[in-house]
Design a protein around this motif. Structure first.
Motif, PDB file in Angstrom:
ATOM      1  N   GLY A   1      31.361  34.512  39.103  1.00 51.43           N
ATOM      2  CA  GLY A   1      31.299  35.626  40.126  1.00 51.43           C
ATOM      3  C   GLY A   1      32.059  35.277  41.443  1.00 51.43           C
ATOM      4  N   LEU A   2      31.964  34.186  41.753  1.00 53.15           N
ATOM      5  CA  LEU A   2      32.534  33.562  43.125  1.00 53.15           C
ATOM      6  C   LEU A   2      34.144  33.732  42.996  1.00 53.15           C
ATOM      7  N   LEU A   3      34.528  32.804  41.792  1.00 51.84           N
ATOM      8  CA  LEU A   3      35.888  32.765  41.254  1.00 51.84           C
ATOM      9  C   LEU A   3      36.704  34.061  41.335  1.00 51.84           C
ATOM     10  N   MET A   4      35.792  35.145  40.626  1.00 48.09           N
ATOM     11  CA  MET A   4      36.350  36.534  40.415  1.00 48.09           C
ATOM     12  C   MET A   4      36.810  37.050  41.799  1.00 48.09           C
ATOM     13  N   MET A   5      36.098  36.897  42.865  1.00 48.95           N
ATOM     14  CA  MET A   5      36.048  37.680  44.102  1.00 48.95           C
ATOM     15  C   MET A   5      37.286  36.917  44.876  1.00 48.95           C
ATOM     16  N   ALA A   6      37.522  35.594  44.532  1.00 46.95           N
ATOM     17  CA  ALA A   6      38.492  34.739  45.133  1.00 46.95           C
ATOM     18  C   ALA A   6      39.825  35.153  44.458  1.00 46.95           C
ATOM     19  N   ALA A   7      39.732  35.516  43.275  1.00 45.31           N
ATOM     20  CA  ALA A   7      40.948  35.728  42.538  1.00 45.31           C
ATOM     21  C   ALA A   7      41.541  36.874  42.781  1.00 45.31           C
ATOM     22  N   THR A   8      40.422  38.055  43.065  1.00 41.73           N
ATOM     23  CA  THR A   8      40.796  39.408  43.534  1.00 41.73           C
ATOM     24  C   THR A   8      41.784  39.409  44.919  1.00 41.73           C
TER      25      THR A   8
ATOM     26  N   PHE B   1      42.663  40.516  35.534  1.00 46.37           N
ATOM     27  CA  PHE B   1      42.983  38.818  35.842  1.00 46.37           C
ATOM     28  C   PHE B   1      41.857  38.251  36.496  1.00 46.37           C
ATOM     29  N   PRO B   2      41.157  38.624  37.567  1.00 48.93           N
ATOM     30  CA  PRO B   2      39.919  38.022  37.968  1.00 48.93           C
ATOM     31  C   PRO B   2      38.983  37.981  37.056  1.00 48.93           C
TER      32      PRO B   2
ATOM     33  N   GLY C   1      31.586  41.324  38.856  1.00 47.16           N
ATOM     34  CA  GLY C   1      30.598  39.997  39.082  1.00 47.16           C
ATOM     35  C   GLY C   1      29.760  39.912  37.876  1.00 47.16           C
ATOM     36  N   SER C   2      28.914  40.867  37.307  1.00 46.04           N
ATOM     37  CA  SER C   2      28.249  40.657  36.164  1.00 46.04           C
ATOM     38  C   SER C   2      29.175  40.339  34.842  1.00 46.04           C
ATOM     39  N   LEU C   3      30.624  41.111  34.894  1.00 50.72           N
ATOM     40  CA  LEU C   3      31.404  41.099  33.578  1.00 50.72           C
ATOM     41  C   LEU C   3      31.993  39.620  33.776  1.00 50.72           C
ATOM     42  N   ALA C   4      32.266  38.812  34.912  1.00 50.37           N
ATOM     43  CA  ALA C   4      32.726  37.677  34.955  1.00 50.37           C
ATOM     44  C   ALA C   4      31.883  36.763  34.546  1.00 50.37           C
ATOM     45  N   GLY C   5      30.548  36.835  34.793  1.00 46.29           N
ATOM     46  CA  GLY C   5      29.346  36.115  34.336  1.00 46.29           C
ATOM     47  C   GLY C   5      29.328  36.284  32.816  1.00 46.29           C
TER      48      GLY C   5
ATOM     49  N   VAL D   1      40.433  34.293  34.990  1.00 45.96           N
ATOM     50  CA  VAL D   1      39.639  33.084  35.790  1.00 45.96           C
ATOM     51  C   VAL D   1      38.473  32.738  35.430  1.00 45.96           C
ATOM     52  N   SER D   2      37.611  33.765  35.038  1.00 52.32           N
ATOM     53  CA  SER D   2      36.170  33.501  34.656  1.00 52.32           C
ATOM     54  C   SER D   2      36.672  32.832  33.100  1.00 52.32           C
ATOM     55  N   GLY D   3      37.483  33.385  32.450  1.00 50.84           N
ATOM     56  CA  GLY D   3      37.554  32.598  31.139  1.00 50.84           C
ATOM     57  C   GLY D   3      38.123  31.274  31.073  1.00 50.84           C
ATOM     58  N   MET D   4      38.722  30.913  32.219  1.00 54.61           N
ATOM     59  CA  MET D   4      39.118  29.496  32.575  1.00 54.61           C
ATOM     60  C   MET D   4      38.256  28.583  32.880  1.00 54.61           C
ATOM     61  N   TRP D   5      37.416  29.064  33.559  1.00 53.87           N
ATOM     62  CA  TRP D   5      36.146  28.475  34.240  1.00 53.87           C
ATOM     63  C   TRP D   5      35.134  27.923  32.986  1.00 53.87           C
TER      64      TRP D   5
END
Length: 429
Positions: free
Chosen positions: A298-305, A320-321, A270-274, A325-329
């Motif tokens: 962080g939330l999108l990362m969990m949904a993608a997982t 990928f998550p 989640g921290s890395l996704a941020g 996904v975080s990069g797209m957002w």
């Protein structure tokens, strides 16, 4: 010494230190991925990272930099600058060509390391070496030229300050293609389609890797100013910190209240996704927007997982998550929250449309080229390790060593000597 010379010297030191911080992120990738995989495959993770750094650096020097930053040909590719020779006078950067190359080379190594994690524990090492050539010499440099090197996306006005799209989304979708082609690890999914639990070797080690990545990200984002006197550096650093903290906090609280426990791998990712989410807009969005971007990441990362598991796509470290996904957002968020041109900041729809177009082009390029590339590589060497190699562990199968040994004695029996010196079954296939 003139003021101009002093300023140039300070800028050079800043960019070289930033490049070194980004290079240290490879230590973060190594520890994070080694901690997330099973113990018998941790040396293989380290060897892939060293292959990324060594082979990837040389290829980017010889080919990739020219394709990425050479003189533009039709908005699609650079055609000068191979081996840092030829006409590169069009590059308008405040540091020397060599300094700029070093910084960009560090970025290149990070892209290939994203793919490494998604195919951990089952990719043939020789096939991976061939894929490094494809990514660092062709896929990433051409995609990077479109957005950063004077190509068609940069001419349209796409904004990706430090690479949410160019590095993370492109690398993340390349990782998705690789994970689909190679398939899940043996035993990862039961006949009923349920995801089995793979015991990670060392979560404290993985957390140290995440902290190293977090540290290096300040070089990743703030270093992209290419100038030590750029007044945006402080703001870039703050929003980077806030977004990472927000992504980690949201996943910590979500798992605590959803599952009655705070899940360590989720909080790490989640921290890395941020961090990934804020990379595109770190120079363009406000502090409050950064907090929101990190939380959504962080939330999108969990949904993608969860999405990957439902489709039985095995991604051992969450490449990928976290990255795609975080990069797209993060890329789209620039079109929404950029203080100059963002939709929610009164800028209209144009920037958002350009961001969406550029993002689509880059992720399709990464996915398709990786898919085609691995199919071609598979005609040269097997892309996946054999069942025997996977059962034995890639450390022994491909490198002939284990991560650590309990005994201090010499291995002197015939059985031990054969195990550590002879080729395991099908090792050289």
């Amino acid at each position: 010494m003139t003021l101009e010379t002093l300023s140039s010297g300070i800028d050079t030191v800043w960019v070289v230190l930033s490049a070194a911080m980004i290079l240290l992120m490879e230590g973060g990738f190594a520890l994070l991925e080694a901690g997330f995989v099973r113990y018998k495959n941790s040396v293989n993770i380290i060897m892939k990272v060293f292959a990324d750094i060594t082979i990837g650096t040389l290829l980017f020097y010889a080919i990739g930099f020219g394709l990425m930053y050479g003189s533009d040909a039709g908005g699609l590719v650079g055609i000068t600058g191979f081996f840092l020779n030829g006409d590169l006078s069009h590059l308008d950067v405040p540091v020397s060509l060599e300094t700029f190359w070093l910084f960009q080379a560090a970025f290149t190594i990070a892209v290939i390391s994203i793919v490494s994690g998604a195919v951990a524990e089952r990719i043939n090492f020789r096939a991976y070496l061939l894929y490094i050539i494809l990514m660092t010499a062709i896929i990433y440099p051409i995609g990077g030229h479109w957005a950063w090197g004077g190509g068609w996306l940069s001419k349209l006005g796409m904004q990706d300050f430090a690479g949410s799209a160019v590095i993370h989304a492109l690398g993340g979708f390349s990782a998705l293609a690789a994970a689909i082609i190679i398939g899940p690890r043996k035993g990862k999914y039961t006949p009923l389609g349920v995801s089995a639990i793979a015991l990670r070797s060392n979560l404290p080690l993985a957390s140290v890797g995440a902290f190293l990545l977090w540290f290096g990200w300040f070089g990743f984002n703030a270093g992209s100013t290419l100038s030590a006197t750029d007044v945006r550096i402080g703001h870039i650093a703050i929003v980077t910190m806030l977004s990472a903290a927000s992504g980690g906090a949201v996943t910590l609280l979500y798992t605590l209240f959803r599952f009655n426990r705070s899940d360590a791998p989720s909080v790490i990712n989640g921290s890395l996704a941020g961090l990934v989410g804020i990379t595109a807009g770190c120079a363009f969005v406000s502090d409050v927007a950064a907090i929101f971007i990190g939380a959504v990441s962080g939330l999108l990362m969990m949904a993608a997982t969860n999405w990957l598991d439902r489709r039985q796509i095995d991604d051992p470290v969450g490449a990928f998550p976290v990255h795609a996904v975080s990069g797209m957002w993060g890329t789209i968020a620039v079109g929404l929250f950029a203080t100059d041109g963002g939709l929610f900041m009164g800028g209209g729809w144009r920037l958002l449309g350009v961001q969406a177009l550029g993002l689509t082009a880059l992720v399709v390029w990464g996915f398709v080229m990786t898919w085609i590339g691995l199919k071609l590589i598979g005609k040269i060497v097997p892309v996946r390790s054999t069942e025997e190699e996977e059962d034995l562990g890639l450390d022994i199968s491909y490198h002939g060593v284990m991560a650590a040994h309990q005994s201090h004695e010499f291995l002197d029996s015939e059985e031990h000597i054969r195990a550590f010196q002879d080729d395991p079954p099908n090792r050289n296939r």
